[in-house]
Write a protein that holds these residues in place. Structure first.
Motif, PDB file in Angstrom:
ATOM      1  N   ASP A 200       0.828  -1.215   0.000  1.00 30.02           N
ATOM      2  CA  ASP A 200       0.000   0.000   0.000  1.00 30.02           C
ATOM      3  C   ASP A 200       0.859   1.261   0.000  1.00 30.02           C
ATOM      4  O   ASP A 200       0.508   2.255  -0.645  1.00 30.02           O
ATOM      5  N   MET A 201       1.982   1.242   0.733  1.00 27.50           N
ATOM      6  CA  MET A 201       2.884   2.408   0.741  1.00 27.50           C
ATOM      7  C   MET A 201       3.400   2.696  -0.670  1.00 27.50           C
ATOM      8  O   MET A 201       3.423   3.847  -1.108  1.00 27.50           O
ATOM      9  N   LEU A 202       3.834   1.649  -1.348  1.00 25.04           N
ATOM     10  CA  LEU A 202       4.363   1.843  -2.703  1.00 25.04           C
ATOM     11  C   LEU A 202       3.274   2.352  -3.639  1.00 25.04           C
ATOM     12  O   LEU A 202       3.497   3.270  -4.431  1.00 25.04           O
ATOM     13  N   ARG A 203       2.078   1.753  -3.524  1.00 22.31           N
ATOM     14  CA  ARG A 203       0.979   2.150  -4.411  1.00 22.31           C
ATOM     15  C   ARG A 203       0.624   3.620  -4.200  1.00 22.31           C
ATOM     16  O   ARG A 203       0.374   4.364  -5.148  1.00 22.31           O
ATOM     17  N   GLU A 204       0.641   4.048  -2.945  1.00 23.36           N
ATOM     18  CA  GLU A 204       0.228   5.417  -2.629  1.00 23.36           C
ATOM     19  C   GLU A 204       1.297   6.454  -2.976  1.00 23.36           C
ATOM     20  O   GLU A 204       0.996   7.510  -3.524  1.00 23.36           O
ATOM     21  N   HIS A 205       2.561   6.152  -2.663  1.00 27.08           N
ATOM     22  CA  HIS A 205       3.616   7.170  -2.782  1.00 27.08           C
ATOM     23  C   HIS A 205       4.444   7.070  -4.065  1.00 27.08           C
ATOM     24  O   HIS A 205       4.860   8.094  -4.607  1.00 27.08           O
ATOM     25  N   ASN A 206       4.709   5.851  -4.526  1.00 25.83           N
ATOM     26  CA  ASN A 206       5.553   5.665  -5.717  1.00 25.83           C
ATOM     27  C   ASN A 206       5.048   4.490  -6.543  1.00 25.83           C
ATOM     28  O   ASN A 206       5.685   3.430  -6.605  1.00 25.83           O
ATOM     29  N   PRO A 207       3.900   4.663  -7.199  1.00 25.73           N
ATOM     30  CA  PRO A 207       3.327   3.524  -7.927  1.00 25.73           C
ATOM     31  C   PRO A 207       4.260   2.953  -8.999  1.00 25.73           C
ATOM     32  O   PRO A 207       4.175   1.769  -9.331  1.00 25.73           O
ATOM     33  N   ASP A 208       5.186   3.780  -9.525  1.00 23.81           N
ATOM     34  CA  ASP A 208       6.100   3.257 -10.551  1.00 23.81           C
ATOM     35  C   ASP A 208       7.113   2.262  -9.959  1.00 23.81           C
ATOM     36  O   ASP A 208       7.797   1.548 -10.703  1.00 23.81           O
ATOM     37  N   LEU A 209       7.208   2.214  -8.607  1.00 20.84           N
ATOM     38  CA  LEU A 209       8.111   1.258  -7.956  1.00 20.84           C
ATOM     39  C   LEU A 209       7.394  -0.052  -7.594  1.00 20.84           C
ATOM     40  O   LEU A 209       8.004  -0.948  -7.007  1.00 20.84           O
ATOM     41  N   MET A 210       6.128  -0.194  -7.949  1.00 16.25           N
ATOM     42  CA  MET A 210       5.364  -1.396  -7.612  1.00 16.25           C
ATOM     43  C   MET A 210       6.015  -2.698  -8.109  1.00 16.25           C
ATOM     44  O   MET A 210       5.909  -3.730  -7.437  1.00 16.25           O
TER      45      MET A 210
END
Length: 433
Positions: A200-210
């Motif tokens: 959820d952190m990645l999706r919210e703050h840096n979706p390109d790092l998913m």
């Protein structure tokens, strides 16, 4: 998915024993399952008031998963674990790919799991057995080798046929078994940060790092005096990162000390931009740090009817990801040797056979960790360039200075069957049996 239901029905021990296990970590629980499934009366004594969810990611190498499958604990581990398909090695500066190693499954599957999920899988398996009991919130103050017994903090005594000390890196039993031959912790000069990020952190703050959390790969960033290993666990819900760096004298050999985010970021200035973006997402207060120490081989693991196992006798540096696997191997080995005796008088011989089966191997792995550390932490220059050239050849099956990735070392680490080796060691004690 491979070996999903490979639970083995073990023959009952010829002489069922009263087994006392000190410690309910991964090693102690694994020993309880290994011995419990063979009909021994097992009592685990744990100091903590309850068995809690601690730690983060852990690698479940094929030599460990093989045993977990036989014990029926593999299914739970696979449910939340992630089966790795490859290991990517990236340069610290710019994140350029130095090499990619496909995991070919020659020796079995390579899973990464949350430590707590592995511990719970073993705990649940142990508690399924009517002959296994766990006593928490209990201090072991002393141990008697012959006849086997433990003295508790309240002054009471529990007698058994064998005592197994799975009481970890800060084992109190180890000093009693060694006597004057002390175990010495030698600082390596490194410490490690441990952090986790949620999907959820990645999706919210840096979706390109998913892709970091979504893909079935482990990533190794390497650079001068530092390296990082990162991979997803818990069905790709958590991204686990362990970050080695020079020891600044802030922490001791315990992996529950909280460090600051500022300390974390200061160690990796100038590193791969994607790595920095990942680290910037870590919440303050969620950075753990611990000191890495090398432990020299012990003169003995066994005294009378008492044996050390796991981190109590061979703490591993994390560079080749075998700490938990070696504890599980010890448990498997003890299950075999202690179930092969024909009289209780042979308990010390069974423990000696276990030591013979596992000690030299564990010590070799301990030493290989130091070689890997040296190779990963080279300063930029000719040696580093020669090492990186080897990494580029890895996908074609070349050798590696990173022993975790080296095909020959993988054969040695992952191709080992601890139960078979223990049977061989026992036959060495009693060739006619």
């Amino acid at each position: 998915m491979g070996e999903i239901n490979r639970e083995k029905q073990y023959p009952r021990a010829k002489v069922p024993l009263k087994v006392i296990i000190i410690g309910a970590g991964i090693g102690g629980l694994a020993a309880a399952v290994s011995l419990g499934k063979r009909g021994h009366d097992v009592r685990i004594i744990e100091f903590a008031p309850e068995i809690q969810e601690v730690g983060a990611g852990i690698q479940c190498a094929p030599n460990m998963l093989r045993m977990l499958d036989r014990w029926g604990a593999g299914t739970a581990v696979r449910k939340t674990g992630v089966m790795l398909g490859s290991i990517h090695i990236l340069r610290w500066e710019g994140g350029r790919m130095l090499g990619s190693v496909p995991i070919k499954q020659t020796h079995g599957e390579q899973f990464v799991v949350h430590r707590a999920d592995l511990q719970m899988a073993l705990l649940n398996k142990a508690l399924e057995l009517p002959n296994v009991r766990i006593q928490t919130n209990t201090l072991v103050k002393g141990v008697q080798f012959t006849p086997a017994a433990v003295e508790l903090g309240d002054g009471s005594r529990i007698r058994g046929d064998v005592v197994i000390a799975a009481d970890g890196i800060k084992s109190t039993v180890r000093g009693r078994i060694l006597g004057d031959d002390k175990d010495v912790a030698i600082p390596t000069g490194d410490a490690v940060f441990r952090v986790v990020l949620t999907r959820d952190m990645l999706r919210e703050h840096n979706p390109d790092l998913m892709p970091f959390v979504e893909e079935k790969k482990a990533i190794r960033w390497i650079g001068p005096d530092r390296h990082i290993i990162a991979y997803p666990v818990r069905n790709h819900e958590i991204y686990n990162m362990a970050l080695a760096h020079p020891d600044r004298g802030r922490v001791d050999e315990s992996w529950t000390t909280v460090s600051s985010k500022k300390n974390l970021l200061s160690e990796y200035q100038g590193w791969d931009e994607n790595l920095i973006r990942l680290l910037e997402m870590v919440p303050e207060g969620d950075v753990l740090e611990w000191k890495l120490c090398m432990h020299m081989p012990l003169i003995r693991w066994v005294q009378g009817s008492c044996a050390l196992m796991g981190d109590a006798c061979h703490p591993m540096l994390p560079y080749v990801a075998q700490g938990a696997a070696q504890a599980v191997e010890d448990a498997a080995s003890l299950g075999v040797t202690l179930s092969s005796i024909t009289s209780k008088d042979q308990v010390p011989l069974a423990l000696k056979a276990y030591e013979k089966a596992q000690k030299a191997r564990a010590e070799h792995i301990q030493q290989s960790c130091l070689q890997t550390r040296a190779a990963l932490h080279l300063p930029d220059g000719p040696e580093q360039e020669a090492r990186d050239q080897k990494f580029r050849a890895l996908s074609q099956g070349g050798e590696s200075d990173d022993k975790w990735n080296d095909p020959q070392m993988q054969q040695f680490l992952w191709g080992w069957d601890a139960e078979t080796k223990a049977e061989e060691a026992w036959r060495g004690e009693f060739p006619s049996q």
